[in-house]
Enzyme design. Structure first.
Site, PDB file in Angstrom:
ATOM      1  N   ALA A  65       0.844  -1.277   0.020  1.00  0.00           N
ATOM      2  CA  ALA A  65      -0.193   0.042   0.068  1.00  0.00           C
ATOM      3  C   ALA A  65       1.106   1.213  -0.093  1.00  0.00           C
ATOM      4  O   ALA A  65       1.993   1.217   0.419  1.00  0.00           O
ATOM      5  CB  ALA A  65      -0.801  -0.092   1.284  1.00  0.00           C
ATOM      6  N   GLU A 111      -0.412  -9.222  -0.593  1.00  0.00           N
ATOM      7  CA  GLU A 111      -1.751  -9.497  -0.530  1.00  0.00           C
ATOM      8  C   GLU A 111      -2.704  -9.233  -1.810  1.00  0.00           C
ATOM      9  O   GLU A 111      -3.505 -10.236  -2.118  1.00  0.00           O
ATOM     10  CB  GLU A 111      -2.589  -8.577   0.446  1.00  0.00           C
ATOM     11  CG  GLU A 111      -1.879  -8.717   1.922  1.00  0.00           C
ATOM     12  CD  GLU A 111      -2.122  -7.752   2.999  1.00  0.00           C
ATOM     13  OE1 GLU A 111      -2.018  -6.421   2.626  1.00  0.00           O
ATOM     14  OE2 GLU A 111      -2.601  -7.815   3.856  1.00  0.00           O
ATOM     15  N   GLU A 131       4.587  -5.026   7.107  1.00  0.00           N
ATOM     16  CA  GLU A 131       3.741  -4.043   8.027  1.00  0.00           C
ATOM     17  C   GLU A 131       4.312  -3.756   9.362  1.00  0.00           C
ATOM     18  O   GLU A 131       4.208  -2.841   9.899  1.00  0.00           O
ATOM     19  CB  GLU A 131       2.515  -4.358   7.675  1.00  0.00           C
ATOM     20  CG  GLU A 131       1.788  -4.323   6.504  1.00  0.00           C
ATOM     21  CD  GLU A 131       1.793  -5.494   5.527  1.00  0.00           C
ATOM     22  OE1 GLU A 131       2.729  -6.278   5.829  1.00  0.00           O
ATOM     23  OE2 GLU A 131       0.993  -5.648   4.725  1.00  0.00           O
TER      24      GLU A 131
HETATM   25  C1  HXC Z   1       5.092   4.401  -1.055  1.00  0.00           C
HETATM   26  C2  HXC Z   1       7.021   3.554  -1.907  1.00  0.00           C
HETATM   27  C3  HXC Z   1       6.512   2.239  -1.277  1.00  0.00           C
HETATM   28  C4  HXC Z   1       5.328   2.186  -0.398  1.00  0.00           C
HETATM   29  C5  HXC Z   1       8.626   2.206  -2.232  1.00  0.00           C
HETATM   30  N1  HXC Z   1       8.253   3.401  -2.417  1.00  0.00           N
HETATM   31  N2  HXC Z   1       7.540   1.517  -1.607  1.00  0.00           N
HETATM   32  N3  HXC Z   1       6.274   4.545  -1.586  1.00  0.00           N
HETATM   33  N4  HXC Z   1       4.547   3.187  -0.493  1.00  0.00           N
HETATM   34  N5  HXC Z   1       4.644   1.017   0.037  1.00  0.00           N
HETATM   35  C6  HXC Z   1       8.789   4.530  -3.068  1.00  0.00           C
HETATM   36  C7  HXC Z   1      10.233   5.020  -2.144  1.00  0.00           C
HETATM   37  O1  HXC Z   1       9.718   5.922  -1.177  1.00  0.00           O
HETATM   38  C8  HXC Z   1      11.081   5.755  -3.222  1.00  0.00           C
HETATM   39  O2  HXC Z   1      10.420   6.830  -3.476  1.00  0.00           O
HETATM   40  C9  HXC Z   1      10.761   4.891  -4.452  1.00  0.00           C
HETATM   41  O3  HXC Z   1       9.437   3.939  -4.203  1.00  0.00           O
HETATM   42  C10 HXC Z   1      12.024   3.641  -4.684  1.00  0.00           C
HETATM   43  O4  HXC Z   1      12.090   2.872  -3.492  1.00  0.00           O
HETATM   44  P1  HXC Z   1      13.455   2.675  -2.614  1.00  0.00           P
HETATM   45  O5  HXC Z   1      12.861   2.487  -1.399  1.00  0.00           O
HETATM   46  O6  HXC Z   1      14.118   3.938  -2.737  1.00  0.00           O
HETATM   47  O7  HXC Z   1      13.808   1.447  -3.280  1.00  0.00           O
HETATM   48  P2  HXC Z   1      14.770   0.303  -2.853  1.00  0.00           P
HETATM   49  O8  HXC Z   1      16.083   0.887  -1.892  1.00  0.00           O
HETATM   50  O9  HXC Z   1      15.169  -0.796  -3.871  1.00  0.00           O
HETATM   51  O10 HXC Z   1      13.970  -0.541  -1.668  1.00  0.00           O
HETATM   52  C11 HXC Z   1      12.993  -1.326  -2.404  1.00  0.00           C
HETATM   53  C12 HXC Z   1      12.008  -1.664  -1.176  1.00  0.00           C
HETATM   54  C13 HXC Z   1      11.656  -0.464  -0.022  1.00  0.00           C
HETATM   55  C14 HXC Z   1      12.781  -2.849  -0.195  1.00  0.00           C
HETATM   56  C15 HXC Z   1      10.822  -2.330  -1.539  1.00  0.00           C
HETATM   57  O11 HXC Z   1      11.180   0.432  -1.016  1.00  0.00           O
HETATM   58  C16 HXC Z   1      10.612  -0.599   0.871  1.00  0.00           C
HETATM   59  O12 HXC Z   1      10.755  -1.213   1.946  1.00  0.00           O
HETATM   60  N6  HXC Z   1       9.382  -0.365   0.661  1.00  0.00           N
HETATM   61  C17 HXC Z   1       8.437  -0.336   1.684  1.00  0.00           C
HETATM   62  C18 HXC Z   1       7.654  -1.593   1.746  1.00  0.00           C
HETATM   63  C19 HXC Z   1       6.493  -2.034   2.821  1.00  0.00           C
HETATM   64  O13 HXC Z   1       6.715  -1.646   3.970  1.00  0.00           O
HETATM   65  N7  HXC Z   1       5.343  -2.553   2.265  1.00  0.00           N
HETATM   66  C20 HXC Z   1       4.187  -2.590   3.030  1.00  0.00           C
HETATM   67  C21 HXC Z   1       3.371  -1.395   2.984  1.00  0.00           C
HETATM   68  S1  HXC Z   1       2.145  -1.393   4.019  1.00  0.00           S
HETATM   69  P3  HXC Z   1      11.412   8.180  -3.532  1.00  0.00           P
HETATM   70  O14 HXC Z   1      10.318   9.161  -3.816  1.00  0.00           O
HETATM   71  O15 HXC Z   1      11.992   8.298  -2.248  1.00  0.00           O
HETATM   72  O16 HXC Z   1      12.169   8.009  -4.823  1.00  0.00           O
HETATM   73  C22 HXC Z   1       0.850  -2.211   3.483  1.00  0.00           C
HETATM   74  C23 HXC Z   1      -0.495  -2.476   4.157  1.00  0.00           C
HETATM   75  C24 HXC Z   1      -1.354  -3.043   3.359  1.00  0.00           C
HETATM   76  O17 HXC Z   1       1.186  -2.733   2.216  1.00  0.00           O
HETATM   77  C25 HXC Z   1      -2.713  -3.117   4.283  1.00  0.00           C
HETATM   78  C26 HXC Z   1      -3.968  -2.828   3.376  1.00  0.00           C
HETATM   79  C27 HXC Z   1      -4.172  -1.531   2.819  1.00  0.00           C
END
Ligand code: HXC
Length: 257
Positions: A65, A111, A131
């Site tokens: 998300a 998911e 998460e």
């Molecule tokens: C918003 C995101 C994002 C996310 C990545 N980006 N994931 N933006 N929401 N979930 C953005 C980053 O901010 C960044 O933007 C760009 O994408 C590239 O990501 P990087 O982190 O620079 O890339 P990298 O170093 O290769 O790392 C990849 C990654 C990391 C390991 C996937 O991005 C990460 O940990 N992302 C979050 C994963 C996460 O926690 N997902 C769960 C979300 S909660 P900028 O602008 O800085 O370049 C969820 C709840 C669902 O899903 C519940 C139902 C609704």
């Protein structure tokens, strides 16, 4: 109608959706989820589509998300807006959906993949429910679907630690049906979707419904459901055609009714 966050096209009888927010690793914001539902509504209504294929980029199926969109929400907003119900519509679709996953499938991305019927993974795919590191837990089915698919021990570990699984581990644990070299993922996924789409559509839809029953009822009820649906299939022209074609040693030409 134009899409801001997706590429949507029909290839033969396959409806193809490519998640397309490369700047955010396909993070699933509300626009994307609304557009995905709009695309799936179109495919469900189109009798020319027999199977849907959802994919992302080589780097990310979806990194979850959209954290930036979610971070400022409070409880009444999430509750009153019924945040997440729109996501779940993907799991209520009646036509088969294949997910072709390369790169990250994290949080809501994992998911979303689990809401599809078959997950094919590129060898660079990584799955996880991180998460907990954000101070929340999976909210679009992760604690439930992942547990049913991979079992309690692994689901618990993934949800409590946020550890990612690689494609091989995901295949071993039953989350993905096959691991494919990344360069061949799309060709192979299209082949799978085309195969499904070449079958009788109502029979494929009833088969999906029947397999899904296994998750929602007792074995005895599931078997009863299967038998009723199996019997009903003998009322279709496609059953006649499928069996006649076998007897006549020729390929079946299903009419989808
Ligand atoms: C918003 C995101 C994002 C996310 C990545 N980006 N994931 N933006 N929401 N979930 C953005 C980053 O901010 C960044 O933007 C760009 O994408 C590239 O990501 P990087 O982190 O620079 O890339 P990298 O170093 O290769 O790392 C990849 C990654 C990391 C390991 C996937 O991005 C990460 O940990 N992302 C979050 C994963 C996460 O926690 N997902 C769960 C979300 S909660 P900028 O602008 O800085 O370049 C969820 C709840 C669902 O899903 C519940 C139902 C609704």
């Amino acid at each position: 109608m134009a899409y801001e966050t997706l590429l949507v096209e029909t290839r033969g009888r396959v409806g193809l959706v490519t998640l397309n927010r490369p700047q955010a690793l396909n993070a699933l914001n509300s626009t994307l989820v609304a557009e995905l539902n709009r695309a799936l509504d179109g495919f469900e209504a189109d009798p020319g589509v027999g199977c849907v294929l959802i994919t992302g980029s080589e780097k990310a199926f979806a990194a979850g998300a959209d954290i930036k969109e979610m971070s400022g929400l409070n409880f009444p907003q999430t509750y009153l807006d019924d945040f997440i119900t729109a996501w779940d519509r993907v799991s209520q679709r009646r036509k088969p959906i294949v997910a072709a996953v390369a790169g990250f499938a994290l949080g809501g991305g994992c998911e979303l993949a689990m809401m599809c019927d078959i997950i094919l993974a590129a060898d660079n795919a990584r799955f996880g429910q991180p998460e907990i590191k954000l101070g929340v837990m999976p909210g679009a089915g992760g604690t439930q679907r992942l547990t049913r698919i991979v079992g309690k021990a692994k689901a618990m570990e993934l949800c409590l630690t946020g550890r990612m699984m690689d494609a091989q581990e995901a295949e071993r644990s039953g989350l993905v049906s096959r691991v494919i070299p990344a360069a061949e993922l799309m060709a192979e996924a299209m082949k799978t979707a085309e195969t499904i789409a070449s079958m009788s559509l109502p029979i494929a839809m009833m088969t999906k419904e029947s397999v899904n029953r296994a998750y929602e009822t007792t074995l005895a009820e599931g078997i009863r459901f299967e038998r009723r649906v199996f019997h009903a299939m003998f009322a279709t022209a496609d059953q006649k055609e499928g069996m006649q074609a076998f007897v006549e040693k020729r390929p079946a030409g299903f009419q989808n009714r």
